[in-house]
Write a protein that holds these residues in place. Structure first.
Motif, short mmCIF file in Angstrom:
data_model
loop_
_atom_site.label_atom_id
_atom_site.label_comp_id
_atom_site.label_asym_id
_atom_site.label_seq_id
_atom_site.Cartn_x
_atom_site.Cartn_y
_atom_site.Cartn_z
N TYR A 169 4.83 2.92 -20.25
CA TYR A 169 5.44 4.17 -19.83
C TYR A 169 4.46 5.20 -19.26
CZ TYR A 169 9.95 2.58 -21.46
OH TYR A 169 11.10 1.86 -21.62
N ARG A 170 3.19 5.09 -19.57
CA ARG A 170 2.18 5.87 -18.85
C ARG A 170 1.26 4.91 -18.09
NH1 ARG A 170 2.63 8.89 -23.64
NH2 ARG A 170 3.19 11.07 -23.31
N ASP A 171 0.65 4.02 -18.86
CA ASP A 171 -0.13 2.96 -18.23
C ASP A 171 0.57 1.64 -18.48
OD1 ASP A 171 -0.53 2.75 -20.92
OD2 ASP A 171 -2.70 3.02 -20.87
N GLY A 172 -0.17 0.56 -18.45
CA GLY A 172 0.46 -0.74 -18.65
C GLY A 172 -0.54 -1.85 -18.47
N LEU A 173 -0.03 -3.05 -18.26
CA LEU A 173 -0.86 -4.25 -18.21
C LEU A 173 -0.27 -5.20 -17.18
CD1 LEU A 173 -3.22 -5.79 -19.68
CD2 LEU A 173 -1.47 -6.69 -21.23
N LEU A 174 -1.12 -5.77 -16.34
CA LEU A 174 -0.70 -6.75 -15.35
C LEU A 174 -1.40 -8.07 -15.65
CD1 LEU A 174 0.89 -7.43 -12.77
CD2 LEU A 174 -1.13 -6.69 -11.45
N LEU A 175 -0.61 -9.08 -15.99
CA LEU A 175 -1.13 -10.41 -16.28
C LEU A 175 -0.85 -11.33 -15.10
CD1 LEU A 175 0.19 -10.85 -19.95
CD2 LEU A 175 -1.97 -9.83 -19.20
N GLY A 178 -6.04 -13.36 -14.65
CA GLY A 178 -6.35 -11.94 -14.61
C GLY A 178 -5.53 -11.16 -15.61
N ALA A 179 -6.15 -10.09 -16.14
CA ALA A 179 -5.45 -9.15 -17.02
C ALA A 179 -6.09 -7.80 -16.77
CB ALA A 179 -5.58 -9.55 -18.48
N GLU A 180 -5.35 -6.91 -16.11
CA GLU A 180 -5.90 -5.62 -15.72
C GLU A 180 -4.96 -4.49 -16.11
OE1 GLU A 180 -5.15 -7.80 -12.90
OE2 GLU A 180 -6.97 -8.96 -13.34
N PRO A 181 -5.52 -3.31 -16.36
CA PRO A 181 -4.66 -2.14 -16.57
C PRO A 181 -3.80 -1.89 -15.34
CG PRO A 181 -6.94 -1.66 -17.18
CD PRO A 181 -6.95 -2.97 -16.46
N CYS A 182 -2.60 -1.38 -15.57
CA CYS A 182 -1.67 -1.13 -14.46
C CYS A 182 -0.84 0.10 -14.79
CB CYS A 182 -0.77 -2.34 -14.24
SG CYS A 182 0.40 -2.17 -12.88
N LEU A 183 -0.93 1.13 -13.98
CA LEU A 183 -0.18 2.35 -14.24
C LEU A 183 1.32 2.11 -14.17
CD1 LEU A 183 -2.30 4.93 -12.19
CD2 LEU A 183 -2.22 4.67 -14.68
N HIS A 184 2.06 2.86 -14.96
CA HIS A 184 3.51 2.73 -14.99
C HIS A 184 4.11 2.97 -13.60
CE1 HIS A 184 7.66 3.13 -16.31
NE2 HIS A 184 7.72 4.33 -15.74
N HIS A 185 3.53 3.91 -12.85
CA HIS A 185 4.09 4.27 -11.54
C HIS A 185 3.41 3.53 -10.38
CE1 HIS A 185 6.64 7.31 -13.30
NE2 HIS A 185 5.61 7.86 -13.92
N ALA A 186 2.68 2.47 -10.68
CA ALA A 186 2.07 1.70 -9.59
C ALA A 186 3.17 1.14 -8.68
CB ALA A 186 1.24 0.55 -10.16
N PRO A 187 2.97 1.18 -7.37
CA PRO A 187 4.00 0.71 -6.44
C PRO A 187 4.35 -0.77 -6.67
CG PRO A 187 2.28 1.92 -5.27
CD PRO A 187 1.78 1.71 -6.66
N VAL A 188 5.62 -1.08 -6.56
CA VAL A 188 6.07 -2.46 -6.73
C VAL A 188 5.42 -3.37 -5.69
CG1 VAL A 188 8.09 -3.99 -6.63
CG2 VAL A 188 8.25 -1.76 -7.77
N ALA A 189 5.18 -2.87 -4.50
CA ALA A 189 4.58 -3.67 -3.45
C ALA A 189 3.18 -4.14 -3.82
CB ALA A 189 4.53 -2.86 -2.15
#
Length: 464
Positions: free
Chosen positions: A378-384, A393-404
C-alpha cells in the motif's frame, strides 16, 4: 566510558560494560518484577551475559541510558541489549539480532528513550550483517519500530501426572534419563540437526553451543534449561523390555530439555530421538522419568509452598511426534502465539532464501514458472521475477509504480502483514480472512503465493 550520545535532560546514552553488571542486573530486576519484589532470576540473566563467556554476545552488548544526577548505584534509567545469533529458514542460514531486556524506569517513561536505543541497536545489528531482528514484548508497542508479530512462539500440549502410564508388573524400565554432560555435546548436535526439518525456522546448535548450554547458566536464571540424555537402561534379571527397545545398555537414544519449572507444571521445551528409534517404545520411559523430576521439585517462592507437581507440558510448537505418540495423555492444547520480527529489506531477504522458494515452486502447480508477481504493501511493495522456476529477481516496488513498468498488482498486504506469510505463521487464506484489505487479485497470484509461502510451523529456541 563508551559514550554514544548526550540526550535531552542531561541523560547519557552509552554502551554497557562488564563493570556495569551488578547495576544492570539490579535495574532489570526492578523494572521487570512486581513492585517491591525484585526477581533474582531476572537479575541473573544480564549479570551472566556481561560476566560469563558467551558464544555470540560479545558481538552485541548492552545499551544503557543513565542520569548522572542520580546516585552512583542508581544512575541507569533505561536499557536493552542485542544477542546475535544464526537461524535457518528452510535450511538456509541467516543472521538474527535478538533484542532483549528492554525496560525504562517508571519516572523516565514517555521520553523516547526506547526509541533512541532501538535506532542504535538496529544499527549494531545491521553492522553485524543481520537481515532480521526479533523481540518478545509488549503487545502492539514494537510496531512503531518496524516490527510485526510474524513469528510463531510456544504452542503446547499438556497432560496430568496421574495419566502417565505405569510400568508393567515384572518389567524393567527400558530407558532412563540422566543429566547431560559436555561429553554429550556432539551427540546432542547430531540428533538435533535432522529434527530441524520439522520447523521452517530453527536455531542450529553445534557442539560448541550445546557445551555452552550445558555449562550453565545458574539454576536461578530465568532462561535456565536442564538437559537430559535418554539412554537404554540395564534390564533386571528375568524382566522384559518394551517393544522396540533394542539398544545396548547405556547407548544414547535421544535427549529431553526442560525449562525453569514453576509448580505445579513441568515444561519440556525439546525432545528428540535418534532417527529410526520408535517413539512408542521410548516415550513411556521418558514420561516416567519426567514424573520423577516433577516429584522432586522444590518450591522457590512462598507462593509455591505446598504445591505439588501434577501437570506435564510439552511446549513443542504446533506439531511434534510426541503429540501423536500419546494423544490421549496430552489432551490439553494451547495454540501458538506470535512474537515480533523486523526485516528492514524484505526484497534482500527473499533473494537470500530463494533456494527454499524455488524448491517449493518445483513441487507445485507452478513448476517451471516464468513471469512476475507484484505485491503491494500500500505504500511500497515487492516485485518478484521468475525464469523457468528460478527466482531471477526480487526488488522493492512502489505501490503507485506504473503498470506498464511493473505489471499489475497480484496481491495487496496492509502494513507489515506480509511478514506473517513470509515466516509461515499464517496462510494466505487466514490473512485474507483477518484483514479486509489483504486482497488477492488474480488466480495466478493465488497459486504462486500459496506455493511460495505455505503455512509452516516453527519451533524456535533462541540463544540467550
Amino acid at each position: 566510558m563508551d559514550a554514544i550520545a548526550r540526550l535531552e535532560g542531561g541523560l547519557l546514552l552509552r554502551r554497557g560494560t562488564a563493570a556495569d553488571a551488578e547495576a544492570i542486573a539490579a535495574f532489570n530486576a526492578f523494572v521487570h518484577s512486581p513492585p517491591d519484589r525484585p526477581d533474582p532470576a531476572i537479575a541473573a540473566w544480564p549479570r551472566e551475559l556481561l560476566t560469563r563467556p558467551h558464544p555470540t554476545f560479545g558481538e552485541g552488548g548492552f545499551l544503557v541510558v543513565e542520569d548522572p544526577a542520580r546516585g552512583a548505584d542508581d544512575r541507569i534509567v533505561s536499557s536493552l541489549n542485542l544477542i546475535p545469533q544464526t537461524w535457518t529458514y528452510g535450511g538456509v542460514p541467516f543472521g538474527v539480532g535478538q533484542v532483549e531486556l528492554v525496560g525504562t524506569h517508571p519516572e523516565y517513561r514517555r521520553r523516547g528513550l526506547i526509541r533512541v536505543q532501538m535506532e542504535e541497536v538496529h544499527r549494531w545489528s545491521a553492522g553485524l550483517g543481520h537481515p532480521v531482528q526479533i523481540i518478545l514484548g509488549i503487545s502492539n508497542f514494537y510496531r512503531q519500530f518496524g516490527y510485526e508479530q510474524g513469528l510463531t512462539v510456544a504452542g503446547s500440549r499438556s497432560g496430568y501426572r496421574h495419566a502417565i502410564p505405569s510400568l508393567r508388573p515384572g518389567a524393567a524400565e527400558p530407558f532412563r534419563l540422566r543429566p547431560a554432560t559436555p561429553g554429550d555435546a556432539e551427540f546432542l548436535a547430531e540428533v538435533e540437526a535432522p529434527a530441524r526439518a520439522r520447523s521452517l525456522l530453527s536455531v542450529p546448535r553445534d557442539a560448541a553451543l550445546w557445551r555452552h548450554e550445558l555449562a550453565g547458566p545458574a539454576d536461578d536464571h530465568i532462561t535456565r534449561r536442564r538437559i537430559f540424555i535418554v539412554e537404554a537402561a540395564p534390564s533386571a534379571p528375568g524382566a522384559t523390555g518394551a517393544p522396540g527397545a533394542t539398544l545396548p545398555a547405556g547407548d544414547r537414544a535421544g535427549y529431553v530439555v526442560t525449562s525453569r519449572s514453576c509448580a505445579p507444571t513441568l515444561t519440556v521445551t525439546a525432545y528428540d530421538l535418534v532417527p529410526g528409534l520408535s517413539w512408542l517404545a521410548v516415550t513411556p520411559s521418558v514420561l516416567r522419568g519426567l514424573r520423577e523430576l516433577g516429584d522432586a521439585y522444590v518450591a522457590r517462592s512462598p507462593e509455591e509452598t505446598g504445591q505439588r507437581f501434577d501437570r506435564l507440558r510439552f511446549e513443542l510448537g504446533l506439531d511434534h511426534p510426541v503429540y501423536h505418540t500419546v494423544p490421549g495423555l496430552l489432551s490439553m492444547i494451547a495454540r501458538q502465539g506470535l512474537q515480533y520480527v523486523r526485516v528492514q529489506d524484505v526484497a534482500s531477504f527473499v533473494r537470500h532464501v530463494a533456494p527454499v522458494l524455488e524448491r517449493r515452486l518445483g513441487h507445485s502447480v507452478a513448476v517451471g514458472h516464468t513471469g512476475s508477481l507484484r505485491l503491494s504493501f500500500y505504500r511500497d511493495g515487492l516485485l518478484l521475477r521468475f525464469d523457468g522456476g528460478r527466482l531471477s529477481g526480487a526488488e522493492p516496488c512502489l505501490h503507485h509504480a506504473p503498470v506498464a513498468e511493473a505489471g499489475p498488482i497480484g496481491a495487496s498486504f496492509p502494513d507489515l502483514t506480509f511478514l506473517q506469510l513470509l515466516f509461515g505463521s499464517r496462510s494466505l487464506e487466514e490473512l485474507e480472512h483477518s484483514f479486509g484489505d489483504c486482497r488477492v487479485r488474480s488466480d495466478d497470484a493465488q497459486a504462486l503465493l500459496t506455493a511460495l509461502f505455505p503455512k509452516q510451523p516453527s519451533l524456535i529456541w533462541p540463544i540467550s
